[in-house]
Design a protein around this motif. Sequence first.
Motif, PDB file in Angstrom:
ATOM      1  N   TYR A 253       0.839  -1.203   0.000  1.00  0.00           N
ATOM      2  CA  TYR A 253       0.000   0.000   0.000  1.00  0.00           C
ATOM      3  C   TYR A 253       0.872   1.250   0.000  1.00  0.00           C
ATOM      4  CZ  TYR A 253      -3.095   3.610   1.908  1.00  0.00           C
ATOM      5  OH  TYR A 253      -3.780   4.776   2.133  1.00  0.00           O
ATOM      6  N   ARG A 254       1.925   1.229   0.810  1.00  0.00           N
ATOM      7  CA  ARG A 254       2.813   2.396   0.874  1.00  0.00           C
ATOM      8  C   ARG A 254       3.689   2.499  -0.367  1.00  0.00           C
ATOM      9  NH1 ARG A 254       4.847   2.982   7.174  1.00  0.00           N
ATOM     10  NH2 ARG A 254       2.770   3.161   8.094  1.00  0.00           N
ATOM     11  N   GLN A 255       4.137   1.358  -0.880  1.00  0.00           N
ATOM     12  CA  GLN A 255       5.003   1.386  -2.050  1.00  0.00           C
ATOM     13  C   GLN A 255       4.269   1.886  -3.285  1.00  0.00           C
ATOM     14  OE1 GLN A 255       6.360  -2.655  -2.214  1.00  0.00           O
ATOM     15  NE2 GLN A 255       8.115  -2.301  -0.872  1.00  0.00           N
ATOM     16  N   LEU A 256       2.971   1.636  -3.388  1.00  0.00           N
ATOM     17  CA  LEU A 256       2.191   2.038  -4.572  1.00  0.00           C
ATOM     18  C   LEU A 256       1.767   3.498  -4.537  1.00  0.00           C
ATOM     19  CD1 LEU A 256      -0.121  -1.087  -4.993  1.00  0.00           C
ATOM     20  CD2 LEU A 256       1.701  -0.369  -6.531  1.00  0.00           C
ATOM     21  N   ARG A 257       2.114   4.214  -3.506  1.00  0.00           N
ATOM     22  CA  ARG A 257       1.638   5.592  -3.361  1.00  0.00           C
ATOM     23  C   ARG A 257       2.061   6.511  -4.513  1.00  0.00           C
ATOM     24  NH1 ARG A 257       2.095   9.459   2.020  1.00  0.00           N
ATOM     25  NH2 ARG A 257       1.077  11.285   1.091  1.00  0.00           N
ATOM     26  N   PRO A 258       3.340   6.508  -4.981  1.00  0.00           N
ATOM     27  CA  PRO A 258       3.694   7.434  -6.075  1.00  0.00           C
ATOM     28  C   PRO A 258       2.848   7.224  -7.335  1.00  0.00           C
ATOM     29  CG  PRO A 258       5.666   6.539  -5.044  1.00  0.00           C
ATOM     30  CD  PRO A 258       4.513   5.772  -4.488  1.00  0.00           C
ATOM     31  N   VAL A 359      -4.975 -12.915  -7.791  1.00  0.00           N
ATOM     32  CA  VAL A 359      -5.014 -11.452  -7.879  1.00  0.00           C
ATOM     33  C   VAL A 359      -3.677 -10.847  -7.485  1.00  0.00           C
ATOM     34  CG1 VAL A 359      -6.242  -9.408  -7.086  1.00  0.00           C
ATOM     35  CG2 VAL A 359      -7.474 -11.540  -7.376  1.00  0.00           C
ATOM     36  N   GLU A 360      -2.963 -11.516  -6.586  1.00  0.00           N
ATOM     37  CA  GLU A 360      -1.705 -10.969  -6.107  1.00  0.00           C
ATOM     38  C   GLU A 360      -0.673 -10.854  -7.227  1.00  0.00           C
ATOM     39  OE1 GLU A 360      -1.212  -9.721  -3.271  1.00  0.00           O
ATOM     40  OE2 GLU A 360      -2.863 -10.466  -2.034  1.00  0.00           O
ATOM     41  N   THR A 361      -0.726 -11.733  -8.233  1.00  0.00           N
ATOM     42  CA  THR A 361       0.225 -11.636  -9.338  1.00  0.00           C
ATOM     43  C   THR A 361       0.035 -10.342 -10.121  1.00  0.00           C
ATOM     44  OG1 THR A 361      -1.290 -12.888 -10.756  1.00  0.00           O
ATOM     45  CG2 THR A 361       0.385 -14.130  -9.576  1.00  0.00           C
ATOM     46  N   ASP A 362      -1.195  -9.847 -10.173  1.00  0.00           N
ATOM     47  CA  ASP A 362      -1.456  -8.572 -10.817  1.00  0.00           C
ATOM     48  C   ASP A 362      -0.813  -7.439 -10.027  1.00  0.00           C
ATOM     49  OD1 ASP A 362      -3.050  -7.005 -12.896  1.00  0.00           O
ATOM     50  OD2 ASP A 362      -3.790  -6.132 -11.029  1.00  0.00           O
ATOM     51  N   VAL A 363      -0.874  -7.528  -8.702  1.00  0.00           N
ATOM     52  CA  VAL A 363      -0.288  -6.495  -7.854  1.00  0.00           C
ATOM     53  C   VAL A 363       1.231  -6.503  -7.977  1.00  0.00           C
ATOM     54  CG1 VAL A 363      -0.103  -5.646  -5.494  1.00  0.00           C
ATOM     55  CG2 VAL A 363      -2.238  -6.668  -6.280  1.00  0.00           C
ATOM     56  N   VAL A 364       1.828  -7.682  -8.166  1.00  0.00           N
ATOM     57  CA  VAL A 364       3.280  -7.769  -8.350  1.00  0.00           C
ATOM     58  C   VAL A 364       3.716  -6.939  -9.553  1.00  0.00           C
ATOM     59  CG1 VAL A 364       5.161  -9.333  -8.944  1.00  0.00           C
ATOM     60  CG2 VAL A 364       3.512  -9.988  -7.195  1.00  0.00           C
ATOM     61  N   GLU A 365       2.939  -6.992 -10.641  1.00  0.00           N
ATOM     62  CA  GLU A 365       3.272  -6.199 -11.831  1.00  0.00           C
ATOM     63  C   GLU A 365       3.131  -4.704 -11.559  1.00  0.00           C
ATOM     64  OE1 GLU A 365       4.553  -7.273 -14.642  1.00  0.00           O
ATOM     65  OE2 GLU A 365       4.581  -9.297 -13.803  1.00  0.00           O
ATOM     66  N   LEU A 366       2.119  -4.339 -10.785  1.00  0.00           N
ATOM     67  CA  LEU A 366       1.963  -2.917 -10.436  1.00  0.00           C
ATOM     68  C   LEU A 366       3.132  -2.443  -9.585  1.00  0.00           C
ATOM     69  CD1 LEU A 366      -1.851  -2.672  -9.612  1.00  0.00           C
ATOM     70  CD2 LEU A 366      -0.675  -2.028 -11.714  1.00  0.00           C
TER      71      LEU A 366
END
Length: 528
Positions: A253-258, A359-366
């Motif tokens: 959650y914190r890493q995706l902030r930018p 679903v987590e594999t999608d988040v890995v790409e993000l």
Amino acid sequence: MILEGLVAAALSLALLWCLHRLWRTPRDRALWMVSACLAFMALNYPLGWLANAAAADSVVQHGVPKLLQNAVIMFGYFFLMLFFLFSAAPADKNVGRRAWREVVPLAVVVIAQIVSMAATPEQLRDHRFSSSSTDLQIPGIAGFYFVGAAYLVYALVQAARFALRYAAESGRRVRVGLRIAAAGLGIRAVSGSLRVLLIVVSWSGGGLPDALRDATGKLAAVGGGVFVLGVLCPAVLLRLATVRVWWRHRRAYRQLRPLWEALNAVYPKDALDRRPRSLWRERVSPRRVRRHYWRRVIEIRDGLVQLSPHLADFGYDSSRPTDQQVTAIRHALRHRHDGLPATTTSAVLVAAPAHVDNVETDVVELLALNQHFVPDGSAAARGPDLGLRQRNALMISKIRAQKPAAYVERRYALRVLAVRGRNTGEIRTVPIAVTQLDGRRYVCSPHRRRDWVRNLLAAGQVAIERDEHPVYRAVLVEGHEAARVIHTYLNALGTSSMAWPFTPGAAVSEIRAHTSTTAVFRLESHQG
């Protein structure tokens, strides 16, 4: 006494929880069995207190409370055995018949204990197995404890066997717990077997050390503890796994902030509703991190879907590595932030996993995209955009390569605008959206500081490439007419951007108050 009360309260709470689940799933036979087991185990404690109360003798015939207590214990183990039986073979058609067959040994044992208690002299019916004064050579007393202990050994062995069969068909966490629980049941079965041996030896006139009698009780306690540990093990392992997932979600959650902030700046309407039902419950809820995490992931995905036509304009190629696509993403974001439309409605696949396992594999790409993404927020980025000419050149090439879109009422068409520079006198070309409203054509901008707007204000006329009347006189309009044009353009665009000086989705009346700072030009046919 206090410990027994706490255990009885815990069993009662577990029973209430099972009854609540039964209300939701009344056809679950295994749940019915475990609920009955908990009910009889909880009933054991008040019956034990009644059996030990001296006042009970004046209420019921001597020995009846003890009979009831032992019957309740055996019924509890009976339903525990059936719980594992139904869990191990829930779809087996013969499991019901097998359950009914188990009623026969239970009924035989209950009747045998009643006969044994009746054969015991009335003054000796308050006997206890743990007491050294209990004479196991009396046939009634020996028979009472023998049949009870033998049945408990049988029920425990059967329950352990069904638990191991259930474990073989379960997942890893449940399998470990069931095997530990089966071990606990086995230890209690060993304790019961020692009790049977002690009863037989004592009844035949032999003698065994008191330490063996104590060992049976200690083994029963150890077996009970191991069984409870096995029952709790899946829940504990699940909680540990949940904590790991919680920590991973919090970090992501914190890493995706930018990346989220950059997309939210150009698509603020995509933000999901963030108003919690209860503020204090939201602050203390352990699910808060999970909700915020998935909300951020969804908002990022929504933003990338809407940005994808702009990415296509700047050459985004989903087959290339993510770290080579960051420049295109930054240009598309800045282009969209300026309120400019895309030349196409086709979408491109952004940060898509090669293999979708979950679903987590999608988040890995993000996360991989976010790692290479540098938000356009530095001091240099807030100044003149050094990539503006490149972006405009790319957009102009895309517009010129396509067939000119027809003008449609309350829609916009992409065109190349050519206007003479106010200082150099040279012709400057800009990609622009021409909006048609009430049969007239307009171009608009969020503010009047843009170079093409200042050039148009100075020149007073503009050329639109590949129009039937390529030269227009540009008339700056304000008030209601300008507000309607901006409102129509943003509706056709599908969303607003932070470049406009009003809130996204603003009404015409709200936009009208800002038309003195925005730029809206009515294009009137002019030859020259």
